[in-house]
Scaffold this motif. Structure first.
Motif, mmCIF file in Angstrom:
data_model
loop_
_atom_site.group_PDB
_atom_site.id
_atom_site.type_symbol
_atom_site.label_atom_id
_atom_site.label_comp_id
_atom_site.label_asym_id
_atom_site.label_seq_id
_atom_site.Cartn_x
_atom_site.Cartn_y
_atom_site.Cartn_z
ATOM 1 N N GLU A 657 -3.378 -12.130 27.960
ATOM 2 C CA GLU A 657 -4.347 -11.384 28.771
ATOM 3 C C GLU A 657 -4.470 -9.976 28.206
ATOM 4 N N ALA A 710 -7.644 -13.634 26.994
ATOM 5 C CA ALA A 710 -8.306 -13.537 28.298
ATOM 6 C C ALA A 710 -8.711 -12.092 28.547
ATOM 7 N N ASN A 712 -10.724 -9.464 31.302
ATOM 8 C CA ASN A 712 -11.230 -9.285 32.661
ATOM 9 C C ASN A 712 -12.629 -8.662 32.632
ATOM 10 N N GLU A 742 -11.579 -16.343 26.836
ATOM 11 C CA GLU A 742 -11.528 -16.679 28.261
ATOM 12 C C GLU A 742 -11.888 -15.428 29.063
ATOM 13 N N GLU A 744 -12.200 -13.569 32.703
ATOM 14 C CA GLU A 744 -11.672 -13.633 34.057
ATOM 15 C C GLU A 744 -12.538 -12.791 34.995
ATOM 16 N N THR A 746 -13.310 -11.870 39.387
ATOM 17 C CA THR A 746 -12.782 -11.925 40.749
ATOM 18 C C THR A 746 -13.887 -12.357 41.694
ATOM 19 N N ALA A 772 -12.446 -18.136 34.070
ATOM 20 C CA ALA A 772 -11.310 -18.213 34.993
ATOM 21 C C ALA A 772 -11.571 -17.333 36.204
ATOM 22 N N ASP A 774 -9.819 -15.002 38.797
ATOM 23 C CA ASP A 774 -8.593 -14.224 38.931
ATOM 24 C C ASP A 774 -8.330 -13.903 40.408
ATOM 25 N N LYS A 793 -10.237 -22.343 34.938
ATOM 26 C CA LYS A 793 -8.876 -21.946 35.293
ATOM 27 C C LYS A 793 -8.901 -21.167 36.593
ATOM 28 N N LYS A 795 -6.287 -18.476 38.624
ATOM 29 C CA LYS A 795 -5.060 -17.683 38.548
ATOM 30 C C LYS A 795 -4.627 -17.348 39.979
ATOM 31 N N THR A 829 -2.768 -20.985 36.827
ATOM 32 C CA THR A 829 -1.837 -20.011 36.262
ATOM 33 C C THR A 829 -1.219 -19.219 37.397
ATOM 34 N N GLU A 831 0.500 -15.963 38.584
ATOM 35 C CA GLU A 831 0.630 -14.574 38.150
ATOM 36 C C GLU A 831 1.865 -13.937 38.799
#
Length: 879
Positions: A657, A710, A712, A742, A744, A746, A772, A774, A793, A795, A829, A831
């Motif tokens: 990440e 990854a 964000n 990848e 990520e 929210t 993904a 998050d 994915k 997280k 995943t 965290e």
């Protein structure tokens, strides 16, 4: 009369036919030409795209249907700077292979081309274009054609008929004039001989039998020559016409001579004018008086006449007529009314605009009238009268006595205002100018109002608010205090986004009305802009009164609204500053109130807060941090750190990440938790996010092929239109395959920009990038989002991992998320794994990957190679 009606009907039919042709031909021609052109262009683009795709298929493997990224690059999607087109690639079964562009507004034009490999067709390319602009253009062309058709109709119908009526009237007037002139000629014939010498008129005689003219010397003087110069005192009619008659008037002179020959009245007299040619070749005008002589059988044998040069007279008449026309046109086209008075105050001349201003009927106002007589006409005609006629007459009397220029504003009973200015004439009397300034005064009053008031709510605006607040603060007595309240609506943006700006505007008007009812008459309320309002409570010495007003405002403004069938609910947050305790400067007071408002907003809204000095200190620190952050972007003070993500089953690192660190030149390392919120609020997260994306792709390109990176993404980046181009550019520049990136996000991204965010996510996933979610489980609609978009994915947020394995509800949540993800084929995943017990718990529940300090803290890019060599023995033991 019957002939006139037939002629007018025929002209009207012709005009209508031409107008109809123009109105129909314009839009039809525009649509046909544009349609053929666009069809040809789209067919060419379809063929060009088919050729590019065929070349790629020929040079590469046969699984071309699954190379969407490369196909998109081949057809150069999206096209920039051109009219929006939609490109689609189909295989032989008509299944879309590539359809990157959004749907176009109908109706839609489509052109296709086959993709040929050798002689075989392997697919098709299609180019679509919306025909909406063509229809709008055709509608515009139809409107223009209709206007032109009406114009042609009225022009063709009106102008010839007017010319015909005018010609007939002129002919009748000419005949009456000639009859009157003949009568005068008969009366004055006895005196003609004496007048000829005095008038230097030319005399002539024409013998019809011999076709010979005989002239006197005055005749030749008229033509600026002599008898000797032209060969004597006699000449034929043809020679006369050739030498002295203007070529365009020869037929006119011939017709007059013929009429004289055929006249039956022995007392026939005729006067006419025609153009002549002087001996030097220049042109002039003469007046011809003609009479006839008959023999005993009544046959015309001679005609006699007198010619007089009227060139100068005609020139003077034309000049005078032209001057009069210009004067009349100038007067009647003035935007102001005009009157000229003589030394006795009597009207000499006026224009049409003066009649319009006072509503006077044409023909009622006459030269010679006095001002009282003119003013009486207004009352007689029933139009607006002077509110103060004695005042108007008194001003005129003083002017006539003093003879000085001046002006006044006259008020009429219909509410209009007339500006009158006058100036004396050198020979006596004066000229007065009249202007209707009603609209101007109204506009000036409106401008004055708008300059100090908000156009939507009619509350005082920011300028007026500061002026009045300054007056209040300056006039404070020693024992008085002033409260400044800064009010901002909570969730107002949501109203605009969901219900539209018209509902938002109505809401602001309703809020303004409620605020008015909450305050006293002496208090001041203003709209500062957007959903910001401000109130000055004057004077007050009791903070409880201020708090009571703030609470009342929050309660009343926050009550539901019923607007156009919608129930609208918003809240209100208020910041309060006091004068003179906080400051006695309006700008500072308002700043302090805004800081208190900022604090109220930060605490969730729907409350009020008083200003405290610590608020300013925090705000100053935040401002300094923002300035340093802007410098850091320019000076490249950032560095990428990476934290490994390990696959539980294999025990190998599957991804890193990307995490940013800021090396401040004075503060040292600044944690992301300090500067990322500032970057989010100021919009600086967009350039910072682009740098992170490019740097992470660049550094990950040197890692093993089985390790991904990854990155964000911020909600602010989804609002930017450059997200997808930036991602494509970062991959292309670094050479990193899309499958190794990848992204990520929210749940905040999906809550704020749901429709647009899903569209962008689909575009990114179609490039081959993994998506993904998050911090899963911390929002409100996670499960709904899993149904709306196929995430690669999930997280699980560290807040659930922290309590494992002791807390049973956390274990249940992790178990549910893992079970759901497993059924959907989504990687999970965990965290924030920091202890071996947490690792064993998430492994037991079936998590796919783990990340946390148990394995490694975030490390600089230079240590990634070492981490990959060492791997992590902790997972191997668990597995």
């Amino acid at each position: 009369m019957m002939g006139d009606r037939v002629l007018k009907k025929m002209v009207g039919t012709i005009a209508l036919s031409i107008a109809a042709f123009v109105a129909i031909a314009a839009p039809a021609s525009y649509f046909t030409v544009n349609y053929l052109h666009q069809s040809e262009v789209m067919a060419f683009k379809a063929r060009l795209t088919a050729a590019r795709v065929a070349q790629y298929i020929y040079a590469h493997d046969e699984l071309w249907q699954y190379q969407q990224l490369r196909l998109a690059e081949l057809i150069q999607l999206p096209e920039r700077g051109e009219e929006p087109l939609r490109h689609i690639i189909y295989d032989l079964s008509e299944r879309p292979v590539l359809d990157e562009d959004p749907a176009l507004a109908g109706p839609v034009m489509e052109r296709r081309a086959p993709i040929l490999i050798g002689d075989s067709v392997v697919g098709y390319t299609a180019v679509q274009r919306s025909m909406t602009p063509d229809l709008y253009g055709t509608a515009l062309a139809a409107a223009v054609g209709l206007v032109l058709g009406f114009a042609v109709y009225f022009a063709v119908r009106s102008f010839p008929l007017r010319a015909l009526d005018k010609a007939l009237g002129a002919l009748q007037r000419s005949e009456a004039s000639l009859a009157e002139q003949n009568e005068q000629l008969r009366v004055s014939e006895a005196k003609l001989s004496d007048a000829l010498g005095m008038a230097r008129a030319g005399q002539w005689e024409y013998d019809f039998a011999t076709d010979r003219f005989t002239f006197n010397d005055n005749f030749y003087r008229i033509f600026r020559t002599t008898a000797e110069a032209v060969g004597g005192y006699t000449m034929t009619s043809a020679d006369y016409a050739r030498r002295f008659v203007h070529p365009d008037d020869i037929a006119l002179v011939g017709a007059e001579i013929k009429a004289a020959i055929e006249a039956n009245d022995p007392a026939y007299r005729r006067e006419f004018e025609h153009r002549i040619v002087y001996a030097d070749g220049t042109f002039g005008d003469i007046s011809v008086r003609i009479s006839i002589v008959k023999d005993e059988h009544g046959r015309t044998i001679k005609s006699c006449g007198v010619n007089q040069d009227i060139t100068e007279r005609k020139r003077v008449q034309l000049a005078l007529a032209e001057s009069e026309l210009k004067l009349t046109a100038a007067l009647n086209n003035m935007s102001h009314g005009l009157c000229m008075f003589d030394a006795d105050g009597k009207l000499v001349i006026f224009n049409a605009r003066f009649l319009e201003i006072y509503g006077l009927a044409d023909g009622r106002l006459k030269p010679g009238m006095t001002t009282p007589e003119m003013m009486a006409l207004g009352g007689i005609d029933g139009t607006a009268e002077d509110v103060d006629p004695d005042g108007t007459l008194g001003v005129q009397a003083n002017f006539l006595r003093d003879g000085k220029a001046g002006s006044m504003i006259q008020r009429l009973s219909d509410g209009r205002s007339i500006a009158i200015s006058w100036r004396p004439k050198p020979e006596g009397g004066f000229v007065a100018i009249f202007e209707d300034i009603t609209e101007r005064l109204s506009a000036e009053a409106k401008i004055q109002f708008l300059a100090h008031h908000d156009a939507l709510t009619h509350l005082p605006n920011r300028v007026a608010f500061y002026e009045r607040m300054d007056e209040v603060v300056d006039n404070l007595r020693r024992d008085e205090a002033v409260a400044v309240l800064s009010l901002d609506l909570d969730h107002f943006k949501g109203v605009n986004d969901t219900l539209g700006h018209p509902i938002g505007d109505r809401l602001l008007q309703c809020v303004a009305e409620r605020i008015r009812h909450c305050i006293r008459d002496e208090d001041i309320v203003a709209r500062l802009g957007g959903d910001e309002f401000a109130v000055v409570q004057v004077p007050t010495g009791n903070p409880s009164e201020i708090g009571a007003l703030a609470s009342r405002l929050i309660e009343i403004v926050g009550a539901p609204y019923e607007i156009d069938g919608h129930q609208v609910v918003v809240g209100a947050s208020i910041g309060i500053a006091m004068a003179p305790s906080d400051s006695d400067v309006p700008d500072v007071l308002m700043k302090d109130a805004d800081l208190a408002l900022y604090r109220a907003k930060a605490e969730g809204g729907g409350v009020y807060r008083f200003f405290e000095i610590e608020m300013d200190t925090r705000m100053q620190a935040r401002r300094v941090l923002e300035l340093d952050l802007r410098k850091a972007i320019v000076n490249a003070e950032f560095e990428m750190y990476y934290q490994p993500i390990t696959d539980i089953k294999s025990g190998r690192i599957s991804s890193f990440e990307a995490l940013i660190r800021w090396h401040h030149p004075e503060r040292g390392i600044v944690a992301p938790v300090e500067f990322i919120p500032v970057a989010e609020e100021t919009g600086l997260i967009v350039p910072v996010g682009e740098w992170i994306l490019r740097q992470a792709c660049k550094e990950a390109a040197g890692w093993p092929d089985n390790v991904t990176v990854a990155v964000n993404l911020s909600p602010a980046q989804f609002k930017s239109k450059n997200l997808v181009p930036t991602v494509i550019s970062a991959l292309a520049t670094s050479g990193l395959p899309a499958s190794r990136l990848e992204l990520e996000i929210t749940e905040t991204v999906l809550v704020q920009e749901s429709d647009g965010a899903f569209e962008l996510l689909h575009q990114l996933r179609n490039l081959g990038i993994r998506i993904a979610m998050d911090d899963f489980g911390t929002g409100y609609s996670s499960l709904a989002y899993l149904r709306s978009f196929p995430f690669d994915k999930i997280k699980i947020d560290q807040s659930f991992i922290r309590d494992l394995p002791a807390k049973k509800d956390s274990v249940a949540i992790v178990r549910a998320v893992v079970g759901l993800s497993s059924s959907l084929g989504i990687t999970t995943t965990a965290e924030g794994v920091e202890t071996r017990e947490q690792l064993e718990s998430v492994a037991a529940e079936g998590c796919t990957e783990v990340q946390g300090y148990l394995f490694s803290q975030p490390k600089p890019a230079s240590e990634v190679a070492r981490i990959l060599r060492e791997q992590n023995p902790a997972i191997e033991a668990v597995a």
